[in-house]
Structure formats: C-alpha cells, structure tokens
Design an enzyme around this catalytic site. Structure first.
Site, PDB file in Angstrom:
ATOM      1  N   ARG A   1       0.849  -1.196   0.000  1.00 66.16           N
ATOM      2  CA  ARG A   1       0.000   0.000   0.000  1.00 66.16           C
ATOM      3  C   ARG A   1       0.884   1.245   0.000  1.00 66.16           C
ATOM      4  NH1 ARG A   1      -3.309   2.766   4.800  1.00 66.16           N
ATOM      5  NH2 ARG A   1      -4.356   4.336   3.540  1.00 66.16           N
TER       6      ARG A   1
ATOM      7  N   HIS B   1      -3.233  11.019   1.383  1.00 62.65           N
ATOM      8  CA  HIS B   1      -2.774  10.644   2.721  1.00 62.65           C
ATOM      9  C   HIS B   1      -2.205  11.902   3.386  1.00 62.65           C
ATOM     10  CE1 HIS B   1      -1.467   6.992   5.228  1.00 62.65           C
ATOM     11  NE2 HIS B   1      -1.129   8.044   5.941  1.00 62.65           N
TER      12      HIS B   1
ATOM     13  N   ASN C   1      -7.345   8.794   3.224  1.00 66.00           N
ATOM     14  CA  ASN C   1      -6.891   8.098   4.415  1.00 66.00           C
ATOM     15  C   ASN C   1      -7.259   8.887   5.673  1.00 66.00           C
ATOM     16  OD1 ASN C   1      -5.107   6.023   5.781  1.00 66.00           O
ATOM     17  ND2 ASN C   1      -4.113   7.928   6.438  1.00 66.00           N
ATOM     18  N   GLU C   2      -7.921   8.221   6.590  1.00 68.04           N
ATOM     19  CA  GLU C   2      -8.223   8.776   7.915  1.00 68.04           C
ATOM     20  C   GLU C   2      -8.784  10.197   7.882  1.00 68.04           C
ATOM     21  OE1 GLU C   2      -4.991   8.154  10.682  1.00 68.04           O
ATOM     22  OE2 GLU C   2      -5.293   5.992  10.631  1.00 68.04           O
TER      23      GLU C   2
ATOM     24  N   ASN D   1      -8.213   1.133   9.605  1.00 62.07           N
ATOM     25  CA  ASN D   1      -6.924   1.350  10.273  1.00 62.07           C
ATOM     26  C   ASN D   1      -7.167   1.161  11.763  1.00 62.07           C
ATOM     27  OD1 ASN D   1      -6.060   2.140   7.748  1.00 62.07           O
ATOM     28  ND2 ASN D   1      -5.544   4.233   8.317  1.00 62.07           N
TER      29      ASN D   1
ATOM     30  N   TYR E   1      -5.325   0.581  15.578  1.00 63.77           N
ATOM     31  CA  TYR E   1      -4.092   0.574  16.368  1.00 63.77           C
ATOM     32  C   TYR E   1      -4.300   0.220  17.830  1.00 63.77           C
ATOM     33  CZ  TYR E   1      -1.353   2.463  12.544  1.00 63.77           C
ATOM     34  OH  TYR E   1      -0.700   2.613  11.344  1.00 63.77           O
TER      35      TYR E   1
ATOM     36  N   GLU F   1      -4.240  -0.672   7.945  1.00 67.93           N
ATOM     37  CA  GLU F   1      -3.094  -0.306   8.796  1.00 67.93           C
ATOM     38  C   GLU F   1      -3.233  -0.959  10.159  1.00 67.93           C
ATOM     39  OE1 GLU F   1      -1.935   3.789   9.420  1.00 67.93           O
ATOM     40  OE2 GLU F   1      -2.466   4.295   7.353  1.00 67.93           O
TER      41      GLU F   1
ATOM     42  N   TRP G   1       1.651  -1.646   9.287  1.00 67.96           N
ATOM     43  CA  TRP G   1       2.196  -0.295   9.210  1.00 67.96           C
ATOM     44  C   TRP G   1       3.455  -0.271  10.049  1.00 67.96           C
ATOM     45  CZ3 TRP G   1       1.024   3.687   6.129  1.00 67.96           C
ATOM     46  CH2 TRP G   1       1.749   4.867   6.359  1.00 67.96           C
TER      47      TRP G   1
ATOM     48  N   GLU H   1       7.072  10.276  11.092  1.00 68.53           N
ATOM     49  CA  GLU H   1       5.823  10.028  11.820  1.00 68.53           C
ATOM     50  C   GLU H   1       5.154  11.364  12.199  1.00 68.53           C
ATOM     51  OE1 GLU H   1       3.775   7.704  12.144  1.00 68.53           O
ATOM     52  OE2 GLU H   1       2.634   8.263  13.904  1.00 68.53           O
TER      53      GLU H   1
HETATM   54  C1  NOJ Z   1      -2.170   6.327  10.706  1.00 68.47           C
HETATM   55  C2  NOJ Z   1      -1.649   7.124   9.567  1.00 68.47           C
HETATM   56  O1  NOJ Z   1      -2.396   6.820   8.418  1.00 68.47           O
HETATM   57  C3  NOJ Z   1      -0.161   6.905   9.313  1.00 68.47           C
HETATM   58  O2  NOJ Z   1       0.258   7.848   8.386  1.00 68.47           O
HETATM   59  C4  NOJ Z   1       0.600   6.982  10.623  1.00 68.47           C
HETATM   60  O3  NOJ Z   1       1.976   6.899  10.420  1.00 68.47           O
HETATM   61  C5  NOJ Z   1       0.107   5.882  11.525  1.00 68.47           C
HETATM   62  N1  NOJ Z   1      -1.301   6.112  11.800  1.00 68.47           N
HETATM   63  C6  NOJ Z   1       0.847   5.779  12.858  1.00 68.47           C
HETATM   64  O4  NOJ Z   1       0.583   6.884  13.634  1.00 68.47           O
END
Ligand code: NOJ
Length: 471
Positions: free
Chosen positions: A73, A118, A162-163, A307, A309, A375, A419, A426
């Site tokens: 991706r 993005h 994205n997001e 995505n 986390y 992600e 990811w 970052e």
């Molecule tokens: C989501 C984001 O899409 C990505 O760009 C970022 O690096 C990661 N989260 C980690 O924070």
C-alpha cells in the site's frame, strides 16, 4: 486458515517516505509548509528527504520482496502529480515516478493498493480554503479521475482518502497536523472538513463506478481509523451511552453515511445539537447536511478499509466545560486499562483482541462487508532495538486475532497491511517514533534499510500461511 487470495501487505505514505519535496517540478503540500514553520514538529524535523524513496525506490522494492508481501500500500503525492492541485498542469516526471513504482511491483508479482490522499493537500489548494472549501471536493474528483485514467490499468485496489477523522480533527481543531488550524468550536471546521472529505470520496467513487469500473475492474473505498471502545463500567448506563457516542463520533462519522444511511449517525447529530442549544448557540446544526443534488454518499465503498491501532475504555463526561468543541459535543472520556502495555508513543496501548472485537462489530453493524485491515502496527521510541521481540510478538498475537475473526466469527477479512514497511516521518513526532518492519538509518547518507526481527517474523508468518493455503 486464511483465504487463498488473502492480501499480505505493508503500507507507507508519500510524504512519510518519498522526500524529493522540490524534485522535478513537484509543488509544495501543506505538510511541506507545516514542517517548515517553527515549533510544529519534534526537533524541527521535516519530510524534505525522509527515506528518499523518490530516488531509492528500488531499495524499497527489495524490502517488499524480502518480506514476501503479496500487496503493497502506497500513496500518491497529489502535488507531485499536479503541482497546483489542478489538472491544468500535469508533472510528467511525477507520472513517470509512479509508473516506475507500479510497474516494478507488478513485475515482482506484488499488487499495489493505492491511496490518493494521505494528509498532503497541495498548498495551492490550501491557499484557496483547503478542505473547508466545498470546491476542494470537486478538485479532488478531477485528481482522482486523472489517477484512475493514468494508473488504473494496473491498480485494482484504491483508497480515496486516508483517515478523514485525523485530517479533520488533528488538522483543523487541534492544530497538531497540517494545516495546523485551531479553529474555535463554534466555527465547526472539523465537521465541515469531514463533510467535504466525504463528498470528495463519494464523487470519486461515482466517477470510478461510471467511467472506469467496467474496464479496470477495481474496487474503491476510504480508510477509516477507529479504536475499539468499551464502557469503563459495563453495568453503568451512562458509560454505555458515552461509548456509543464516542463510536458515533469516530468510526460512525464516516462509516454510517457510506455503509448505512447516507447520513451521519443520529447519535452524533443529536449530541451536537443538544450541546449547541445548551450553550445558547442557536441556528442551523454545526454538523452539515448532505445535499440531494449531489452524488449519493450511501453505497460508495466496495469494501471496508480499517486502520486499527489501539483500544480505549470510555466513561461519561470529560467534555471541555463551556467551550464548543468536538470533545464537549461527545461528552465522553477515554481511559486506558492499566493492564494494557503501552508501546512507544503514549496513545498506543497494545490490545490485539480489540481488533477482533472491532472486526466483529463491523460485520454486524455494516452488513458483513469485505474488510481490508489497511493499517495496524507497533511503534518503537528511544534506543534502537533491531531485535524487537515485543513487536514480533505483537504481530504474532494480532494476526492470530485476525485468524479467529475469520474462522470463529465469520468476518470477511480479505487482507492485512502492517504499518509500516519502513521507519519513516511520523508526522508531528518526526523521526522519533519508528513503526517500520525495516529500520532506516537517517544518520547514514545512504539511508540504509535493515530488517528488524519483527520484519523477519512477519515474513515467516506470511510464508507459513501461504504454504498452508497451497496444501
Ligand atoms: C495512521 C496514519 O495513516 C499513518 O500515516 C501513521 O503513520 C500511523 N497512523 C501511525 O501513527
């Protein structure tokens, strides 16, 4: 255990890896501007060079092959392709770069998943109002059409945006992401930005559907970020309601219009309107409405792109007093369970089972869609650890949860993208936070890439499941 055609991937984003911020006619983006302002990013760092994937693309391809990925991706830099954001001027060098990347992947048997946006809006469009301006959605649609036309013969999986949550909230209310706006809540900038992003996504999906789908046979979605949320006190009605509100303001904000009703979750609108009323802010809702004269929002995702986390417990309250802002609208506070280990950055509590719970929730709430986990990852800060045992365990545990979601819960998961392929920029944390399966040595002029133990572990997992599938 995993379907035969399961996508085993890793992801990156243009601004985080490419560098070459002014190379060969690229226009500036809002992240170029943001990073060049003082005090915005950790250590005044920026993505001017980043991993220099603009020049070192072949090195990335070697990493991809070393992992045995079936999918990769990446995102396209809008300003590299269209320097002023419009199709009036196409930067052919940018087109050549992405042609080289896509052809390189396909020659190695790796399928690209391509994100159009993005976080990196061309600065020229920000100067005309950015995502707060309704016209940006139309310009995004033109850009999307240009990309479908130019690259769609080779790309079968597209992510429009994205997001959107992060762009809207962190970029326009919190001011910690580009364009760095801290707009007062009454102006409702974050809601407006989210709204225009949904409009932009829907326009691009309709363009694909009517002009490109028959010939190119691809699929289009938007990547929605969400934590898994549970009430802090499972027996407390207020906490249950707060959890529902919090979910409506994050996952629901973007998934509900696209997958369920064509409109925002009722919980979200009523919470916003009730808050406005309480603080004496009358008039029309701060949450915009979709116009019947525009392309419909409902049904504009061919799969669910998630995505994930981390997880949170939620309790009622926690708004910001008498201020109008998203936090006070949702009136819910997030709490970390002390038993969850926190990795690297403070927000990242490691809860692999939360992914399984969220997948189950998505199956039930959104009518069992095909899901790609676009992600998921684990960060490292401080001293470099190439033998990153905890991250290796994290990938083992998480992928096991995905397997259970498929086998035991019947969730239609089609792919998993770690990811990230590389340590990279970052965002506001600069290079201090490392998410890569490969370490990048930013002190070395060659920006050498070295596989982490977790990279080797992920490669093993992929090869084990691929072999299992072929039996
Ligand atoms: C989501 C984001 O899409 C990505 O760009 C970022 O690096 C990661 N989260 C980690 O924070």
């Amino acid at each position: 255990m995993f379907p035969r055609d399961f996508a085993w991937g890793a992801g990156t984003a243009a601004y985080q890896i490419e560098g070459g911020w002014q190379a060969d006619g690229k226009g500036p983006s809002i992240w170029d501007t943001f990073c060049h302002e003082k005090g915005r990013v950790f250590g005044e760092q920026n993505g001017d060079e980043a991993c220099n994937s603009y020049e070192l693309w072949e090195k990335d391809l070697e990493c991809i092959q070393q992992l045995g990925l079936t999918h990769y991706r990446l995102s396209l830099s809008w300003a590299r392709l269209l320097p002023d954001g419009t199709t009036r001027h196409v930067n052919q060098k940018g087109v050549q770069y992405y042609n080289k990347v896509l052809d390189g992947l396909l020659a190695c048997g790796v399928s690209p998943m391509v994100t159009l946006y993005h976080f990196d809006l061309p600065q020229a469009l920000q100067d005309q109002g950015g995502w707060k301006s309704a016209g940006t959605a139309t310009l995004f649609d033109s850009y999307a059409r240009f990309c479908f036309q130019t690259f769609g013969d080779r790309v079968k999986l597209w992510i429009t945006i994205n997001e959107p949550y992060v762009c809207a909230k962190l970029g326009h209310e919190d001011g910690i992401h580009a364009p760095g706006l801290k707009e007062p809540g009454a102006a409702a900038a974050a809601y407006l930005v989210g709204h225009n992003m949904l409009r932009a996504h829907a326009m691009a999906w309709h363009s694909y559907d009517s002009c490109y789908r028959t010939e190119q046979k691809g699929a289009v979605s938007l990547a929605i970020n969400s934590d898994w949320l549970e009430p802090l006190n499972a027996g407390r009605t207020e906490d249950i309601a707060a959890t529902e509100r919090q979910l409506a303001f994050t996952l629901g904000w973007f998934a509900w219009p696209v997958f369920v009703t064509g409109d925002y979750p009722e919980t979200m609108r009523s919470a916003i309107d009730a808050r406005s009323k309480k603080l004496g802010c009358s008039g029309s809702s701060r949450l915009p409405s979709f116009s019947k004269d525009e392309p419909a929002i409902l049904g504009t995702a061919d799969f669910f792109a998630l995505n994930y986390y981390t997880s949170r417990n939620v309790e009622a309250g926690g708004g910001c007093g008498e201020t109008l802002c998203m936090k006070s609208d949702r009136d819910a506070g997030e709490v970390l369970d002390p038993s969850w280990p926190v990795c690297g950055v403070s927000w990242l509590a490691v809860v692999p089972r939360g992914l399984r719970e969220l997948l189950k929730y998505i199956k039930d709430a959104f009518n069992n869609p095909a899901v790609y986990i676009t992600e998921n990852g684990f960060s490292q800060v401080g001293p470099l650890q190439i033998e990153d045992v905890q991250r290796s365990e994290f990938y083992q545990d998480t992928i096991l949860e995905v397997a259970k979601a498929i086998q035991e819960d019947g969730v239609n998961v089609r792919g998993y993208f770690a990811w990230s392929l590389l340590d990279n920029f970052e965002w506001a944390d600069g290079f201090s936070v490392r998410f890569g399966l490969f370490h990048v040595d930013f002190t070395d002029a060659r920006l050498s890439r070295t596989i982490y133990q977790s990279g080797r572990e992920y490669a093993k997992i992929i090869s084990r499941y691929k072999c299992g599938q072929s039996k």
